[in-house]
Design a protein around this motif. Sequence first.
Motif, PDB file in Angstrom:
ATOM      1  N   PHE A 113       0.842  -1.254  -0.238  1.00  0.00           N
ATOM      2  CA  PHE A 113       0.159  -0.051   0.107  1.00  0.00           C
ATOM      3  C   PHE A 113       0.897   1.282  -0.097  1.00  0.00           C
ATOM      4  CE2 PHE A 113      -3.095  -2.596   2.803  1.00  0.00           C
ATOM      5  CZ  PHE A 113      -3.509  -3.223   1.630  1.00  0.00           C
ATOM      6  N   GLY A 114       2.128   1.052   0.895  1.00  0.00           N
ATOM      7  CA  GLY A 114       2.762   2.553   0.756  1.00  0.00           C
ATOM      8  C   GLY A 114       3.467   2.700  -0.309  1.00  0.00           C
ATOM      9  N   ILE A 185      -1.330   5.440  15.841  1.00  0.00           N
ATOM     10  CA  ILE A 185      -0.868   3.701  16.258  1.00  0.00           C
ATOM     11  C   ILE A 185       0.079   3.382  15.047  1.00  0.00           C
ATOM     12  CG2 ILE A 185      -1.577   1.376  16.560  1.00  0.00           C
ATOM     13  CD1 ILE A 185      -3.764   2.372  18.087  1.00  0.00           C
ATOM     14  N   PHE A 186      -0.366   3.524  13.666  1.00  0.00           N
ATOM     15  CA  PHE A 186       0.106   3.159  12.697  1.00  0.00           C
ATOM     16  C   PHE A 186       0.872   4.011  11.741  1.00  0.00           C
ATOM     17  CE2 PHE A 186      -3.418   0.450  13.220  1.00  0.00           C
ATOM     18  CZ  PHE A 186      -2.919  -0.854  13.678  1.00  0.00           C
ATOM     19  N   ASP A 192      -0.609  -1.136   7.391  1.00  0.00           N
ATOM     20  CA  ASP A 192      -1.691  -1.507   8.361  1.00  0.00           C
ATOM     21  C   ASP A 192      -2.458  -0.433   8.599  1.00  0.00           C
ATOM     22  OD1 ASP A 192      -0.601  -3.790   8.835  1.00  0.00           O
ATOM     23  OD2 ASP A 192       0.495  -3.475  10.706  1.00  0.00           O
ATOM     24  N   TYR A 193      -2.229   0.828   8.493  1.00  0.00           N
ATOM     25  CA  TYR A 193      -3.167   1.873   8.779  1.00  0.00           C
ATOM     26  C   TYR A 193      -4.021   2.027   7.646  1.00  0.00           C
ATOM     27  CZ  TYR A 193      -4.838   6.900   7.952  1.00  0.00           C
ATOM     28  OH  TYR A 193      -5.604   7.876   7.906  1.00  0.00           O
ATOM     29  N   SER A 198      -9.587   1.561   6.325  1.00  0.00           N
ATOM     30  CA  SER A 198     -10.769   0.840   5.605  1.00  0.00           C
ATOM     31  C   SER A 198     -11.815   0.124   5.990  1.00  0.00           C
ATOM     32  CB  SER A 198      -9.981   0.072   4.323  1.00  0.00           C
ATOM     33  OG  SER A 198      -9.047   0.596   3.400  1.00  0.00           O
ATOM     34  N   ILE A 199     -11.449  -0.485   7.271  1.00  0.00           N
ATOM     35  CA  ILE A 199     -12.368  -1.417   8.074  1.00  0.00           C
ATOM     36  C   ILE A 199     -13.205  -0.302   8.683  1.00  0.00           C
ATOM     37  CG2 ILE A 199     -12.518  -2.637   9.982  1.00  0.00           C
ATOM     38  CD1 ILE A 199      -9.877  -4.051   9.291  1.00  0.00           C
TER      39      ILE A 199
END
Length: 234
Positions: A113-114, A185-186, A192-193, A198-199
Motif C-alpha cells: 500500500f505504501g 498507532i500506525f 496497516d493504517y 478501510s475497516i
Amino acid sequence: MKYLLFLIGSIFEYSGMFILLFTLFRFSIYRRLLVNVFLVATLMSQVSYFTRLDSAVGDLSTYIQFGLFVIVLWVLFNVPIFHSAIMNLAGILAVGLQGILIVLVSVISNVSFGAVAGNDVSAAGIQVITCLAHLALAKLVYDKNWGFDFVPTSRRSNVEIKGTNAILLAIISFCIVAAMITAIIFRNNYDDYVLFASIIFLFTVPVFLYFTLRKDTEDASKSSGYTKRTNDSQ
C-alpha cells in the motif's frame, strides 16, 4: 514535479468530493458554486501539501482540514456549523473510497500500500480516479433522486443536540477520534493504517447512512422549517 502532481490530484479529489456532497444534500449546482468549489479545492490542496511537509503537523493534516472545511461550508456556503460537520463527515467517508482504491491497486500490482501511495504518479492517478468515482456517484444520486433535505438554508438555524442529532454528533466524534488513534498507532506502518482505516470506513458508512436517513425522515415530519436550496437562496 512532485508539487505539481500533488496539486493537480488534490484539486480533482476535493472538487469531486464537494460536488458529491452538494448533490447528496440537494444543493443546486450552478456556475458560481462551481467556481467557489474550484477555489476552495485549490486553497485546501495548498493546506494539505504544506501541512504534510512538517512531520509534527502532517499527522494532524486530515483533522486540520476537517475543521477548515466545516468553517468553509459555514462561511462560504451558508451551512450551519452542526450540519456542516455532518456534511464533512460524509465527505471524509466519501474520500474513504480512496483507501479502497489503494487496496485494489496494491492487490492487482502486487506491491505494498505504501509503495502505491508513495509514488507521485500513482498517488495523483488514484486521486483523479477518486474524483471520477465521486462524480459518477453524484450522477447516480441525482438521477435516482436520492439525497437528504434536512440542511437548512440559513446558518442561523437553531439546532438542538438531542435524539438523532446527538447520535450523529457522537458518530462524528467517534470517527474523528478513531481515525486519529489509528493514524497515531500506525504512523510508521502505512499498510496497516490503510487496512484499519478501510475497516473503520466500511463499518461507519451504513451506521452513518441509517441515522442520516432517520434524521431526514424526522425533519420531514416536522413543520416546514427546512426548505430545499435553490439558486435564489444562495
